[in-house]
Write a protein that holds these residues in place. Structure first.
Motif: not given
Lengths: 277, 277
Positions: B7-18
């Motif tokens: 799930g690369l939404g706002v939270i999943g996407g933020s996880f990948t960035m962090a």
């Protein structure tokens, strides 16, 4: 134009800062707090500060009063024989209808009071928290009364734009109080009730995100000022609270009924409305 | 450690960035939206993206699921024969008790699901609004269950600190839901009801200051997600709303009675509580 700012708290102090930045340099301050006067003078915000403003008021062309509502009235009473003929006064009071009726009753004939409300503030008290930045891009409301001279309304409006506000609206005191009951007093009521409804003894601090922080910032509230503002606009505020409760009940009922579709409709409505702002 | 973010939404996407910033570089993504996968790959956040994650899951050591609650359950069902023996899974779901019971019932024995909730989010959907910054300094809650292995709880906790969170708390699912009902779901209910209680046709936009803006930011709400969260925690949320109503009634009564002293006491209480946070 000789300007006197009465009350060098967070709003009055911000006025002196914004006036200075806008190039007004004939500005004086009145406050009962000597430290505030000293600070304002040291920062070059005022030419001189006075604990007793009688003398400086006699030569003031424009007076900005940033005091609690009941103190504005007292200030007019105390100085009614001091004002210069034709002087213009404005205020920053967050309620208008009852307040204006009180003031107009006691105001000398040759003085023009342009009633206003800068829609900008901070939850902290005192000149130490003053900043011209809070005015930048903000809304300002003027509530003209029949005795106001158009030239004075224009002068005040012009100054408001010069010190950084983005939009000045002229409306009736009644409409002001109705809107402020909803956009300012109701949010303050909700923030206060939210914080006060926490169950004693929980480690709430470990469980908060930005939403709780944002919604409760204004629960840090000046009790002297806001109790006056609430009681000075009681009918409008009570109506706003009641309208709010109707909407909160819709959410409660949908939760109780496990009614996901209604919840979604409620959320879609709030999202659309919030995006329009 | 091979990590898959589902799930690369706002939270999943933020996880990948962090994760990227923290030096984790064996990271893969699963999403049904091809554009989100492409964007994540282009930004170097994932090595590869998959619409069907079956293959990559087979070799994943750690899986972070950032999906709506009911989709988490479906994901576990769909992949129960794909997980690698001993794989660790975590989630970012905002409700815990009912959700965990559902998941534990269907989870293969050899998989360890460490249930968690990052107390950070944004009101917008999608990877375009993702940012590792929202995690910085934020709180994180873990709700261990009896079958969790201590080493896996520690591994997840360690990773959470590495990606920027300030504080990780381990509590029971029940306590999580009680607190979240108050600190997150109640504020969302209030913001929605506040916006929805505006009277149609008023030019509200001209009368708002920072307080209204702050209190209504989260009225812009993802209706699919939050209807699930509210109904998945109904008893706690209803209790929080009721406690709130008691406090709002105190304010209402004080206004009706012109009781300035009580209003002041209410404001002093909220100010003290807010300052402690």
């Amino acid at each position: 134009m000789k300007i006197v700012v009465v009350g060098l708290g967070v709003i009055g102090g911000s006025f002196t800062m914004a006036l200075k930045e806008a190039g007004y340099n004939d500005v004086y301050g009145i406050d009962i707090n000597e430290e505030s006067l000293e600070k304002a003078k040291k920062l070059g915000l005022i030419r001189e500060g006075f604990k007793n403003g009688e003398e400086v008021i006699k030569s003031a062309d424009f007076i900005i009063i940033s005091l609690y509502p009941r103190l504005v009235k007292q200030f007019i009473i105390d100085n009614k024989s001091n004002f210069k003929d034709g002087a213009v006064i404005t205020d920053a009071t967050g309620i208008k209808k009852m307040f204006i009726e009180d003031i107009v009753n006691i105001l000398p004939e040759n003085i023009d009071f342009v009633f206003g409300h800068p829609m900008a503030g901070r939850e902290k008290k005192g000149i130490d928290f003053a900043s011209s930045q809070v005015f930048k891009g903000a809304n300002y409301i003027l509530t003209p009364v029949s005795r106001n001279k158009e030239e004075n309304l224009n002068m005040v409006e012009d100054l408001i734009y010069k010190i950084g506000f983005k939009r000045v609206k002229r409306i009736t005191p009644e409409y002001h109080d109705e809107m402020i009951g909803y956009t300012s007093q109701l949010p303050h009521s909700l923030a206060v009730a939210l914080v006060n409804s926490d169950v004693e003894g929980r480690e709430t601090g470990s469980f908060i995100g930005d939403s709780y922080r944002d919604l409760t910032r204004i629960a840090n509230i000046n009790e002297d000022l806001w109790s006056e503002l609430f009681l000075g606009n009681k009918e409008n505020l009570l109506k706003s609270i009641e309208n709010f409760e109707v909407e909160l009940d819709k959410i409660k009922d949908a939760i109780k009924d496990d009614d996901k579709e209604t919840l979604k409709e409620i959320f879609i409505k709030s999202t659309k409305r919030r995006e329009k702002l």
